[in-house]
Motif scaffolding. Structure first.
Motif, PDB file in Angstrom:
ATOM      1  N   ASP A  97      14.887   7.798   3.980  1.00 33.74           N
ATOM      2  CA  ASP A  97      13.540   8.299   4.269  1.00 33.74           C
ATOM      3  C   ASP A  97      12.769   8.656   2.999  1.00 33.74           C
ATOM      4  O   ASP A  97      11.547   8.595   2.982  1.00 33.74           O
ATOM      5  N   SER A  98      13.451   9.008   1.928  1.00 37.67           N
ATOM      6  CA  SER A  98      12.781   9.327   0.664  1.00 37.67           C
ATOM      7  C   SER A  98      12.276   8.087  -0.064  1.00 37.67           C
ATOM      8  O   SER A  98      11.516   8.194  -1.020  1.00 37.67           O
ATOM      9  N   PHE A  99      12.712   6.904   0.382  1.00 37.60           N
ATOM     10  CA  PHE A  99      12.387   5.669  -0.321  1.00 37.60           C
ATOM     11  C   PHE A  99      11.668   4.637   0.551  1.00 37.60           C
ATOM     12  O   PHE A  99      11.488   3.499   0.141  1.00 37.60           O
ATOM     13  N   ARG A 100      11.238   5.027   1.754  1.00 37.47           N
ATOM     14  CA  ARG A 100      10.612   4.093   2.701  1.00 37.47           C
ATOM     15  C   ARG A 100       9.206   3.649   2.330  1.00 37.47           C
ATOM     16  O   ARG A 100       8.792   2.553   2.687  1.00 37.47           O
ATOM     17  N   THR A 101       8.453   4.514   1.669  1.00 37.77           N
ATOM     18  CA  THR A 101       7.074   4.191   1.290  1.00 37.77           C
ATOM     19  C   THR A 101       6.844   4.645  -0.149  1.00 37.77           C
ATOM     20  O   THR A 101       7.563   5.509  -0.661  1.00 37.77           O
ATOM     21  N   ALA A 102       5.827   4.106  -0.781  1.00 33.14           N
ATOM     22  CA  ALA A 102       5.499   4.513  -2.152  1.00 33.14           C
ATOM     23  C   ALA A 102       5.143   5.999  -2.194  1.00 33.14           C
ATOM     24  O   ALA A 102       5.512   6.700  -3.142  1.00 33.14           O
ATOM     25  N   ASN A 103       4.445   6.488  -1.182  1.00 35.58           N
ATOM     26  CA  ASN A 103       4.097   7.913  -1.167  1.00 35.58           C
ATOM     27  C   ASN A 103       5.339   8.795  -1.061  1.00 35.58           C
ATOM     28  O   ASN A 103       5.415   9.847  -1.699  1.00 35.58           O
ATOM     29  N   ARG A 104       6.320   8.368  -0.280  1.00 37.64           N
ATOM     30  CA  ARG A 104       7.558   9.147  -0.177  1.00 37.64           C
ATOM     31  C   ARG A 104       8.356   9.106  -1.471  1.00 37.64           C
ATOM     32  O   ARG A 104       8.951  10.105  -1.875  1.00 37.64           O
ATOM     33  N   VAL A 105       8.359   7.964  -2.137  1.00 35.24           N
ATOM     34  CA  VAL A 105       9.040   7.871  -3.434  1.00 35.24           C
ATOM     35  C   VAL A 105       8.333   8.785  -4.438  1.00 35.24           C
ATOM     36  O   VAL A 105       8.979   9.479  -5.216  1.00 35.24           O
ATOM     37  N   THR A 106       7.003   8.814  -4.393  1.00 34.82           N
ATOM     38  CA  THR A 106       6.239   9.700  -5.279  1.00 34.82           C
ATOM     39  C   THR A 106       6.623  11.158  -5.048  1.00 34.82           C
ATOM     40  O   THR A 106       6.854  11.901  -6.011  1.00 34.82           O
ATOM     41  N   GLU A 107       6.714  11.572  -3.803  1.00 34.42           N
ATOM     42  CA  GLU A 107       7.120  12.946  -3.477  1.00 34.42           C
ATOM     43  C   GLU A 107       8.524  13.228  -4.021  1.00 34.42           C
ATOM     44  O   GLU A 107       8.775  14.297  -4.583  1.00 34.42           O
ATOM     45  N   PHE A 108       9.417  12.266  -3.857  1.00 35.76           N
ATOM     46  CA  PHE A 108      10.781  12.411  -4.364  1.00 35.76           C
ATOM     47  C   PHE A 108      10.772  12.595  -5.881  1.00 35.76           C
ATOM     48  O   PHE A 108      11.416  13.504  -6.410  1.00 35.76           O
ATOM     49  N   VAL A 109      10.036  11.735  -6.584  1.00 37.95           N
ATOM     50  CA  VAL A 109       9.962  11.814  -8.051  1.00 37.95           C
ATOM     51  C   VAL A 109       9.398  13.171  -8.470  1.00 37.95           C
ATOM     52  O   VAL A 109       9.936  13.819  -9.371  1.00 37.95           O
ATOM     53  N   ARG A 110       8.348  13.621  -7.826  1.00 39.00           N
ATOM     54  CA  ARG A 110       7.754  14.923  -8.170  1.00 39.00           C
ATOM     55  C   ARG A 110       8.741  16.066  -7.964  1.00 39.00           C
ATOM     56  O   ARG A 110       8.819  16.979  -8.780  1.00 39.00           O
ATOM     57  N   GLU A 162       0.843  -1.188   0.000  1.00 33.69           N
ATOM     58  CA  GLU A 162       0.000   0.000   0.000  1.00 33.69           C
ATOM     59  C   GLU A 162       0.887   1.249   0.000  1.00 33.69           C
ATOM     60  O   GLU A 162       2.057   1.183   0.390  1.00 33.69           O
ATOM     61  N   PRO A 163       0.351   2.407  -0.414  1.00 40.48           N
ATOM     62  CA  PRO A 163       1.161   3.621  -0.537  1.00 40.48           C
ATOM     63  C   PRO A 163       1.909   4.054   0.724  1.00 40.48           C
ATOM     64  O   PRO A 163       2.980   4.647   0.631  1.00 40.48           O
ATOM     65  N   ASP A 164       1.384   3.762   1.906  1.00 37.84           N
ATOM     66  CA  ASP A 164       2.057   4.183   3.138  1.00 37.84           C
ATOM     67  C   ASP A 164       2.763   3.047   3.875  1.00 37.84           C
ATOM     68  O   ASP A 164       3.246   3.235   4.988  1.00 37.84           O
ATOM     69  N   ASP A 165       2.848   1.861   3.272  1.00 34.42           N
ATOM     70  CA  ASP A 165       3.559   0.739   3.889  1.00 34.42           C
ATOM     71  C   ASP A 165       5.067   1.030   3.911  1.00 34.42           C
ATOM     72  O   ASP A 165       5.648   1.348   2.870  1.00 34.42           O
ATOM     73  N   ASP A 166       5.677   0.922   5.077  1.00 33.71           N
ATOM     74  CA  ASP A 166       7.128   1.080   5.201  1.00 33.71           C
ATOM     75  C   ASP A 166       7.748  -0.312   5.085  1.00 33.71           C
ATOM     76  O   ASP A 166       7.883  -1.042   6.062  1.00 33.71           O
ATOM     77  N   TYR A 167       8.111  -0.695   3.878  1.00 31.08           N
ATOM     78  CA  TYR A 167       8.597  -2.042   3.595  1.00 31.08           C
ATOM     79  C   TYR A 167       9.963  -2.297   4.207  1.00 31.08           C
ATOM     80  O   TYR A 167      10.322  -3.435   4.448  1.00 31.08           O
ATOM     81  N   PHE A 168      10.728  -1.251   4.515  1.00 32.09           N
ATOM     82  CA  PHE A 168      12.003  -1.444   5.217  1.00 32.09           C
ATOM     83  C   PHE A 168      11.740  -1.784   6.677  1.00 32.09           C
ATOM     84  O   PHE A 168      12.320  -2.721   7.213  1.00 32.09           O
ATOM     85  N   ALA A 169      10.858  -1.034   7.329  1.00 33.51           N
ATOM     86  CA  ALA A 169      10.530  -1.292   8.738  1.00 33.51           C
ATOM     87  C   ALA A 169       9.870  -2.663   8.908  1.00 33.51           C
ATOM     88  O   ALA A 169      10.036  -3.304   9.947  1.00 33.51           O
ATOM     89  N   GLN A 170       9.138  -3.106   7.886  1.00 32.44           N
ATOM     90  CA  GLN A 170       8.470  -4.411   7.947  1.00 32.44           C
ATOM     91  C   GLN A 170       9.426  -5.568   7.661  1.00 32.44           C
ATOM     92  O   GLN A 170       9.038  -6.727   7.710  1.00 32.44           O
ATOM     93  N   GLY A 171      10.676  -5.251   7.336  1.00 28.30           N
ATOM     94  CA  GLY A 171      11.663  -6.294   7.062  1.00 28.30           C
ATOM     95  C   GLY A 171      11.522  -6.921   5.687  1.00 28.30           C
ATOM     96  O   GLY A 171      12.093  -7.979   5.428  1.00 28.30           O
ATOM     97  N   LEU A 172      10.787  -6.269   4.792  1.00 29.71           N
ATOM     98  CA  LEU A 172      10.580  -6.810   3.453  1.00 29.71           C
ATOM     99  C   LEU A 172      11.679  -6.387   2.473  1.00 29.71           C
ATOM    100  O   LEU A 172      11.819  -6.977   1.410  1.00 29.71           O
ATOM    101  N   ALA A 173      12.426  -5.345   2.836  1.00 28.92           N
ATOM    102  CA  ALA A 173      13.428  -4.798   1.927  1.00 28.92           C
ATOM    103  C   ALA A 173      14.740  -4.600   2.671  1.00 28.92           C
ATOM    104  O   ALA A 173      14.760  -4.392   3.881  1.00 28.92           O
ATOM    105  N   ASP A 174      15.837  -4.653   1.898  1.00 27.83           N
ATOM    106  CA  ASP A 174      17.163  -4.436   2.457  1.00 27.83           C
ATOM    107  C   ASP A 174      17.930  -3.480   1.546  1.00 27.83           C
ATOM    108  O   ASP A 174      17.365  -2.922   0.606  1.00 27.83           O
ATOM    109  N   SER A 175      19.217  -3.292   1.810  1.00 26.50           N
ATOM    110  CA  SER A 175      20.001  -2.338   1.026  1.00 26.50           C
ATOM    111  C   SER A 175      20.110  -2.746  -0.437  1.00 26.50           C
ATOM    112  O   SER A 175      20.131  -1.885  -1.322  1.00 26.50           O
ATOM    113  N   LEU A 176      20.166  -4.034  -0.711  1.00 20.79           N
ATOM    114  CA  LEU A 176      20.205  -4.490  -2.100  1.00 20.79           C
ATOM    115  C   LEU A 176      18.913  -4.126  -2.823  1.00 20.79           C
ATOM    116  O   LEU A 176      18.926  -3.660  -3.964  1.00 20.79           O
ATOM    117  N   PHE A 177      17.779  -4.294  -2.139  1.00 21.36           N
ATOM    118  CA  PHE A 177      16.504  -3.901  -2.732  1.00 21.36           C
ATOM    119  C   PHE A 177      16.445  -2.389  -2.928  1.00 21.36           C
ATOM    120  O   PHE A 177      15.875  -1.925  -3.912  1.00 21.36           O
TER     121      PHE A 177
END
Length: 89
Positions: free
Chosen positions: A60-73, A21-36
């Protein structure tokens, strides 16, 4: 959900093999690492035709889809260095 966010969540859901989901922090959830994180940066650069500079690499700019969207914009809206300086010449 806007188009940028839906493209990012689509990538994340496929890459992480679970619905993201857009606000899921996949790093905090342990789903992603530095390679990802590198894979995500590569996706963002190629998909949105922009360059992620070393100084842009704030997790912090890449933790959630919404933050990545803000970064891209922000990156899309920021003029290239040469463009701003060429106008004043």
């Amino acid at each position: 959900m806007n188009d940028i966010t839906s493209q990012i969540t689509g990538f994340l859901s496929t890459a992480l093999r679970r619905q993201v989901e857009p606000d899921d922090d996949y790093f905090a959830q342990g789903l992603a690492d530095s390679l990802f994180a590198l894979e995500l940066v590569t996706f963002v650069e190629s998909r949105f035709a922009l360059t992620v500079e070393v100084e842009d690499l704030d997790l912090d700019s890449f933790r959630t889809a919404n933050r990545v969207t803000e970064f891209v914009r922000r990156k899309i809206a920021a003029p290239e260095w040469g463009e701003t300086h060429a106008e004043g010449s």
